[in-house]
Design an enzyme around this catalytic site. Structure first.
Site, PDB file in Angstrom:
ATOM      1  CE1 TYR A   1      -3.467  -2.514  -0.188  1.00  0.00           C
ATOM      2  CE2 TYR A   1      -3.881  -2.246   2.160  1.00  0.00           C
ATOM      3  CZ  TYR A   1      -4.193  -2.827   0.946  1.00  0.00           C
ATOM      4  OH  TYR A   1      -5.221  -3.735   0.880  1.00  0.00           O
TER       5      TYR A   1
ATOM      6  N   PRO B   1     -16.543  -1.940   0.118  1.00  0.00           N
ATOM      7  CG  PRO B   1     -16.902  -1.474   2.372  1.00  0.00           C
ATOM      8  CD  PRO B   1     -15.818  -1.826   1.403  1.00  0.00           C
ATOM      9  CG  LEU B   2     -18.937   2.676   0.984  1.00  0.00           C
ATOM     10  CD1 LEU B   2     -18.387   3.931   1.660  1.00  0.00           C
ATOM     11  CD2 LEU B   2     -20.463   2.613   1.119  1.00  0.00           C
ATOM     12  CB  ALA B   3     -18.600   0.210  -5.528  1.00  0.00           C
TER      13      ALA B   3
ATOM     14  N   GLY C   1     -16.443   4.309  -3.859  1.00  0.00           N
ATOM     15  CA  GLY C   1     -17.191   5.560  -3.958  1.00  0.00           C
ATOM     16  C   GLY C   1     -18.148   5.620  -5.133  1.00  0.00           C
TER      17      GLY C   1
ATOM     18  CG  PHE D   1     -21.474   7.913  -2.250  1.00  0.00           C
ATOM     19  CD1 PHE D   1     -22.649   7.929  -1.492  1.00  0.00           C
ATOM     20  CD2 PHE D   1     -20.369   7.227  -1.753  1.00  0.00           C
ATOM     21  CE1 PHE D   1     -22.716   7.302  -0.260  1.00  0.00           C
ATOM     22  CE2 PHE D   1     -20.428   6.596  -0.527  1.00  0.00           C
ATOM     23  CZ  PHE D   1     -21.590   6.624   0.221  1.00  0.00           C
TER      24      PHE D   1
END
Lengths: 298, 298, 298
Positions: free
Chosen positions: C54, C210-212, C214, C217
């Site tokens: 990372y 989990p939010l792809a 972003g 949105f």
């Protein structure tokens, strides 16, 4: 007629199963329905396939109403039903979306409802109708155990499960069948591991839509026509109808399939039963496979 | 030369296997064929891969005819053959369609025929050539057991089986290999579970078409050219031929593959054998993978 | 806050895991980073997800530098890291291609490097970052055993493994998680056997993106808009934010997922934590599924 043990030492069903799927569409009175049931049983087709949702939640009740005219028949038949799908329906106003529910609460509630509708004290076999990504396997096993201990359901299986889904639930509770789609126009289970797994586990599949919802006879697509011509030729050679030939083709699979025939006409059920006496050769079987695939085996 | 145990404690084959697939096309006399066999053995390539159907059911006989000129060679070699495919052929006039037959009767008949053709009393290894959707695993196991007890076949495997199909038959009879296609132009078994399963079961794969039927050298498609350029660069760095580099690439897989080389030219067999002394780095290996996939690893 | 045992009797992590993935992009000083760590822990988010690679091999060091300002925090947190990917990087000049390395030598070297960078004496959990077609399962197991015996790593898992790959390594060494991608815009693991297998093995998945990333949105594709409108309606009904709704949707899966939230903003982490108190109905859950698939369940 021949019966098939779904798993060694477990529940036996008639090898040809009568499907009540469309009974609501037949618009029969209770006496007509009783007559159909009796004629099936006379032919050795003693197992009847239901689901809570068939006929918009009405078929189990229609069948039970007929059975109540001759309750002694219950001991000459095996009753299969299913649960787990929630349809949008005027009879289920609380459903706002088609969804699955494999919670213990719903399974037990659904079985108790099926018993009331069918006017019986037990199901011989209960299936989860579709795999749900939300299935809690431990919770399903708990529901199944409770229903079995209470004598409300004798054996349990699934329908339309992939090998991974079957493995998961079977690791928690012994399943005796997977009811799947298979026909000369739907070969997937031959190649995607479904039937390999069932043969490995010595679990016999039940087969829905063996005639591909009639497309075997009516569809005008290139593939369907190719399959139909092959079936007609083979049927002619064996001196049987095309429908009989299709049932024989399915019955030849080594996983010991139990085809479901969903017709109101006794003639169609006779044609299914006659398949038990037809012996196809390997080459016959592969002719149908080749016609469906559009190429010879590799 | 290196030998490889197909499964711990089971049959050993030479790590490089000589494929007799195309022997009929070579148009050789028996003495030429014997010479080829002897030269393979001198190089440590002691295992020979056959199938009943190679050369339109003729290759086993051609090989047996050569072997009869020097029968003592039999004890210095391992013979692999296959059965289960029925070709349309003037030599099998009863076949009206290409099909599979994994019945006990056909397997035993086919092995006895292979023994006669190869002029030997035993096969070291018998493979089912293709997975059949009609395979009765219990019946196959019965045939294998009988052949093993009679000493006609020492060990058993399959070819081109998916993980589900392998699992099924392996649950009834111990399989020692799955002969599969793998090459820099055919990566599927690396990703579809085939090689994962074999490694898990500690079963070594035999590999057919490691050079993609020569497309490695000749194909002009974008992917093939990309792969060839990468192979050429790496071959140059390692000071070996492209063919040697490809065999080394296959041999690096942890499932312990046994590549089959099917050439009449001893030079090609030498190139395969030389791969046993080439050590590719992880980065070398992934360069070929990346050239084949057209993108880097995720 | 809730903790989740990755496998019965094994390592517990906080059910919401803080991802350090993007920490290098935040351009924070060590004191800012320490503050972020402390705020996570205050909210019960005690588990931190890392990987060697990372931030171009920099994030572990940035985290370790912050941790060194308050070393006592180490005993209040669980540290997860990964290895096995080799990036092209100025910090790894010997890498000439992106590749995988699951050799014992590289795994042990990588862990020892992670411990130095993180300024700790142990990892709570080490994952193989990606499945490698070259994985030698026995060799990986040897590396894991040695690291476990030395107390350098307490438990082991994988990331992005298919069921076959998980089966292979799990047959040699007990894995406690598979860290996978799952979101309302990425449903594959619900249907491809990944989550079925994990539930069967009672292994809890960790969930990345989990939010792809972003896209939940921001993406303007038809599917994303459909999902977003559904999420907004349900979020409104439950009186929570869309992000909270998404985390609740993931947490409802019976495999007991542990979602990773990778935000620098404490508000986003709060939204994830709040999901632990949201109870979605089956119908709520299937509304999101249906919006993502574009059709109702079969």
């Amino acid at each position: 007629m021949t019966h098939t043990e779904l798993k060694p030492g477990k529940l036996k069903l008639s090898t040809i199963v009568a499907g009540a799927w469309r009974m609501a569409d037949w618009n029969w009175n209770p006496q007509d329905r009783l007559h159909w049931i009796e004629q099936c049983i006379e032919r050795g087709v003693t197992s009847f396939d239901h689901a809570d949702i068939y006929g918009n939640y009405s078929v189990e009740g229609l069948f039970g109403e007929a059975l109540a005219l001759n309750p002694e028949l219950r001991n000459q038949m095996q009753l299969v039903s299913k649960c787990g799908i929630k349809l949008i329906s005027d009879r289920r106003p609380e459903h706002r979306i088609k969804s699955y529910d494999h919670s213990k609460k719903h399974i037990i509630w659904s079985v108790e409802n099926s018993l009331r509708e069918l006017r019986t004290d037990r199901l011989d076999l209960l299936l989860l109708h579709r795999p749900s990504p939300l299935m809690q396997a431990d919770e399903v096993a708990e529901a199944f155990s409770e229903l079995q201990q209470q004598g409300k359901v004798l054996a349990f299986g699934v329908s339309n499960f992939t090998p991974h889904q079957f493995d998961l639930l079977n690791s928690r509770f012994e399943l005796v069948t997977n009811q799947i789609e298979l026909s000369p126009l739907h070969l997937d289970p031959l190649h995607d591991g479904t039937l390999d797994q069932l043969q490995k586990e010595r679990v016999a599949p039940m087969v829905w839509s063996p005639l591909a919802q009639g497309r075997i006879f009516t569809d005008s697509g290139e593939r369907s026509v190719r399959v139909r011509l092959t079936l007609e030729r083979l049927a002619n050679e064996h001196g049987v109808s095309v429908a009989t030939l299709v049932y024989a083709w399915i019955l030849k699979h080594p996983s010991r399939p139990l085809p479901i025939t969903g017709s109101q006409r006794m003639q169609v059920i006779n044609e299914a039963v006659q398949a038990l006496n037809v012996q196809l050769s390997e080459q016959d079987w592969f002719e149908v496979w080749q016609a469906s695939q559009g190429h010879e085996v590799p």
